[in-house]
Structure formats: structure tokens, C-alpha cells
Design a protein around this motif. Sequence first.
Motif, short mmCIF file in Angstrom:
data_model
loop_
_atom_site.label_atom_id
_atom_site.label_comp_id
_atom_site.label_asym_id
_atom_site.label_seq_id
_atom_site.Cartn_x
_atom_site.Cartn_y
_atom_site.Cartn_z
N UNK A 1 23.42 -28.37 -37.31
CA UNK A 1 23.68 -27.09 -37.94
C UNK A 1 24.65 -27.33 -39.09
N UNK A 2 24.30 -26.81 -40.24
CA UNK A 2 25.21 -26.91 -41.38
C UNK A 2 25.96 -25.58 -41.56
N UNK A 3 26.79 -25.51 -42.59
CA UNK A 3 27.64 -24.33 -42.78
C UNK A 3 26.81 -23.07 -43.00
N UNK A 4 25.75 -23.19 -43.79
CA UNK A 4 24.90 -22.02 -44.07
C UNK A 4 24.28 -21.48 -42.79
N UNK A 5 23.78 -22.37 -41.95
CA UNK A 5 23.18 -21.95 -40.68
C UNK A 5 24.22 -21.35 -39.75
N UNK A 6 25.43 -21.89 -39.77
CA UNK A 6 26.51 -21.35 -38.95
C UNK A 6 26.88 -19.94 -39.39
N UNK A 7 26.96 -19.73 -40.70
CA UNK A 7 27.27 -18.39 -41.23
C UNK A 7 26.19 -17.40 -40.82
N UNK A 8 24.93 -17.81 -40.92
CA UNK A 8 23.83 -16.92 -40.53
C UNK A 8 23.91 -16.58 -39.03
N UNK A 9 24.20 -17.57 -38.21
CA UNK A 9 24.32 -17.35 -36.77
C UNK A 9 25.49 -16.42 -36.45
N UNK A 10 26.63 -16.62 -37.13
CA UNK A 10 27.79 -15.76 -36.91
C UNK A 10 27.49 -14.32 -37.33
N UNK A 11 26.82 -14.16 -38.47
CA UNK A 11 26.50 -12.81 -38.97
C UNK A 11 25.59 -12.09 -37.99
N UNK A 12 24.61 -12.80 -37.44
CA UNK A 12 23.69 -12.18 -36.49
C UNK A 12 24.39 -11.84 -35.18
N UNK A 13 25.22 -12.76 -34.69
CA UNK A 13 25.90 -12.54 -33.41
C UNK A 13 26.91 -11.41 -33.47
N UNK A 14 27.60 -11.28 -34.61
CA UNK A 14 28.64 -10.25 -34.74
C UNK A 14 28.12 -8.98 -35.40
N UNK A 15 26.83 -8.98 -35.81
CA UNK A 15 26.22 -7.83 -36.48
C UNK A 15 27.02 -7.43 -37.72
N UNK A 16 27.30 -8.45 -38.56
CA UNK A 16 27.99 -8.23 -39.83
C UNK A 16 27.19 -8.91 -40.93
N UNK A 17 27.57 -8.67 -42.17
CA UNK A 17 26.85 -9.28 -43.29
C UNK A 17 27.16 -10.77 -43.37
N UNK A 18 26.29 -11.50 -44.04
CA UNK A 18 26.51 -12.94 -44.22
C UNK A 18 27.77 -13.20 -45.05
N UNK A 19 28.03 -12.32 -46.03
CA UNK A 19 29.23 -12.48 -46.86
C UNK A 19 30.49 -12.33 -46.03
N UNK A 20 30.50 -11.35 -45.12
CA UNK A 20 31.67 -11.15 -44.26
C UNK A 20 31.82 -12.32 -43.29
N UNK A 21 30.70 -12.81 -42.77
CA UNK A 21 30.75 -13.95 -41.85
C UNK A 21 31.27 -15.20 -42.57
N UNK A 22 30.85 -15.39 -43.81
CA UNK A 22 31.32 -16.56 -44.57
C UNK A 22 32.81 -16.45 -44.87
N UNK A 23 33.29 -15.25 -45.20
CA UNK A 23 34.73 -15.05 -45.42
C UNK A 23 35.52 -15.34 -44.16
N UNK A 24 35.01 -14.89 -43.02
CA UNK A 24 35.68 -15.13 -41.74
C UNK A 24 35.72 -16.62 -41.42
N UNK A 25 34.61 -17.30 -41.62
CA UNK A 25 34.55 -18.74 -41.35
C UNK A 25 35.49 -19.51 -42.28
N UNK A 26 35.47 -19.19 -43.57
CA UNK A 26 36.36 -19.86 -44.52
C UNK A 26 37.82 -19.61 -44.19
N UNK A 27 38.14 -18.38 -43.78
CA UNK A 27 39.51 -18.05 -43.39
C UNK A 27 39.95 -18.84 -42.17
N UNK A 28 39.06 -18.96 -41.20
CA UNK A 28 39.38 -19.72 -39.98
C UNK A 28 39.59 -21.18 -40.30
N UNK A 29 38.71 -21.74 -41.11
CA UNK A 29 38.83 -23.16 -41.48
C UNK A 29 40.11 -23.42 -42.26
#
Length: 90
Positions: free
Chosen positions: A1-29
Motif C-alpha cells: 500500500x502506498x500513500x495514495x492508497x492509504x489516504x483513500x482507505x482512511x477517507x473511506x473508513x472515516x467517511x471524509x474527503x480524500x483531501x481531509x484524509x491527506x491533511x490528517x495523514x500529513x499532520x500525523x506524520x
Amino acid sequence: MNKKELVESMAEAADISKAAAEKALNGMLMAVSDAMAKGDKVTLIGFGTFSTVKRTARKAKNPRTGALIEIPAKTIAKFKPGSKLSDAVN
């Protein structure tokens, strides 16, 4: 799984947009990286612990030439998986 796939999985699991999921992932990292750069541990109960370890300088042998080389001291990143993560992959 790469970063793009992780963002998509996070967005689907949390029912949020991909942009919000990417911001959350970048913030965590960034937060984990900053804490480790300061020498702090980051513990996520059940998932694992991110930490740093200092390696001392040492001498090694170049396998091709047999010459001794000096390897400088450095700090490395370390991850120890938690019990829930270990159980999930086994």
C-alpha cells in the motif's frame, strides 16, 4: 500500500474527503517526525511505539576490497509493534 492508497482507505473508513484524509495523514506524520527529532517516543496504544536509537561510531570492513572503513555515529528511527497490530498480522 502506498500513500495514495492509504489516504483513500482512511477517507473511506472515516467517511471524509480524500483531501481531509491527506491533511490528517500529513499532520500525523509531521507530528511523529517532530517528536522523534526531539528524541521523544510516540506511543499509540495497541498499534506500536516510534522511537530513536543512537548508534555509536564503529569500524567495518568493505567486503569488496577488505579495507577498514569508519562508520560515523548516527541516530536511527525504530518502530516496535503493539500487541493489537501483532495479533492482526498473525
